[in-house]
Scaffold this motif. Sequence first.
Motif, mmCIF file in Angstrom:
data_model
loop_
_atom_site.group_PDB
_atom_site.id
_atom_site.type_symbol
_atom_site.label_atom_id
_atom_site.label_comp_id
_atom_site.label_asym_id
_atom_site.label_seq_id
_atom_site.Cartn_x
_atom_site.Cartn_y
_atom_site.Cartn_z
ATOM 1 N N LEU A 8 10.576 -5.742 7.086
ATOM 2 C CA LEU A 8 9.351 -5.757 7.880
ATOM 3 C C LEU A 8 8.330 -6.749 7.343
ATOM 4 C CD1 LEU A 8 8.908 -1.930 8.459
ATOM 5 C CD2 LEU A 8 9.902 -3.629 10.008
ATOM 6 N N TYR A 9 8.349 -6.965 6.046
ATOM 7 C CA TYR A 9 7.373 -7.872 5.441
ATOM 8 C C TYR A 9 7.895 -8.296 4.072
ATOM 9 C CZ TYR A 9 3.043 -9.617 3.418
ATOM 10 O OH TYR A 9 2.097 -10.404 2.819
ATOM 11 N N THR A 10 7.663 -9.525 3.735
ATOM 12 C CA THR A 10 8.030 -10.036 2.421
ATOM 13 C C THR A 10 6.804 -10.668 1.789
ATOM 14 O OG1 THR A 10 10.289 -10.489 3.139
ATOM 15 C CG2 THR A 10 9.532 -11.625 1.162
ATOM 16 N N ALA A 11 6.476 -10.231 0.595
ATOM 17 C CA ALA A 11 5.374 -10.821 -0.162
ATOM 18 C C ALA A 11 5.983 -11.672 -1.268
ATOM 19 C CB ALA A 11 4.493 -9.733 -0.752
ATOM 20 N N SER A 25 -0.316 -16.061 -4.616
ATOM 21 C CA SER A 25 0.534 -15.665 -3.493
ATOM 22 C C SER A 25 0.966 -16.906 -2.720
ATOM 23 C CB SER A 25 -0.209 -14.691 -2.575
ATOM 24 O OG SER A 25 -1.337 -15.302 -2.005
ATOM 25 N N ASP A 27 0.946 -17.495 0.349
ATOM 26 C CA ASP A 27 0.033 -17.882 1.430
ATOM 27 C C ASP A 27 -1.295 -18.425 0.901
ATOM 28 O OD1 ASP A 27 -1.282 -15.596 0.563
ATOM 29 O OD2 ASP A 27 -0.957 -14.469 2.420
ATOM 30 N N CYS A 56 -1.030 -0.134 0.212
ATOM 31 C CA CYS A 56 0.081 -0.245 1.158
ATOM 32 C C CYS A 56 0.606 1.136 1.539
ATOM 33 C CB CYS A 56 1.206 -1.081 0.561
ATOM 34 S SG CYS A 56 0.751 -2.786 0.287
#
Length: 98
Positions: A8-11, A25, A27, A56
């Motif tokens: 669903l999400y990757t950090a 990060s 981003d 989270c």
Amino acid sequence: MNKLEKVLYTAKAHTTGGRDGMSRSSDGRLEVRLSRPGTRAPAPTGAALRAGWSACFESAMEFVARNMKISLPADHAVDAEVDLGPEGGASAWRLAST
């Protein structure tokens, strides 16, 4: 390595200098200087940043509650504790969060 059936999400983060380094990060929205636990440096430790998992987890609880049509108390909160220690010898480490 275990693989998720659906991601669903990757950090992603890039860290240099280890515990006395910098972490950023992918981003670019988070860039932080790190310090070793027990020092008086004015920077957070990596373990302190991991406590962000509580944010989270709380959001996940809110999502599930909404989908189940359950109301959470207005003052709901999550306390996080992250422990790091040796397991089974000097070469194995375990991260535990509660």
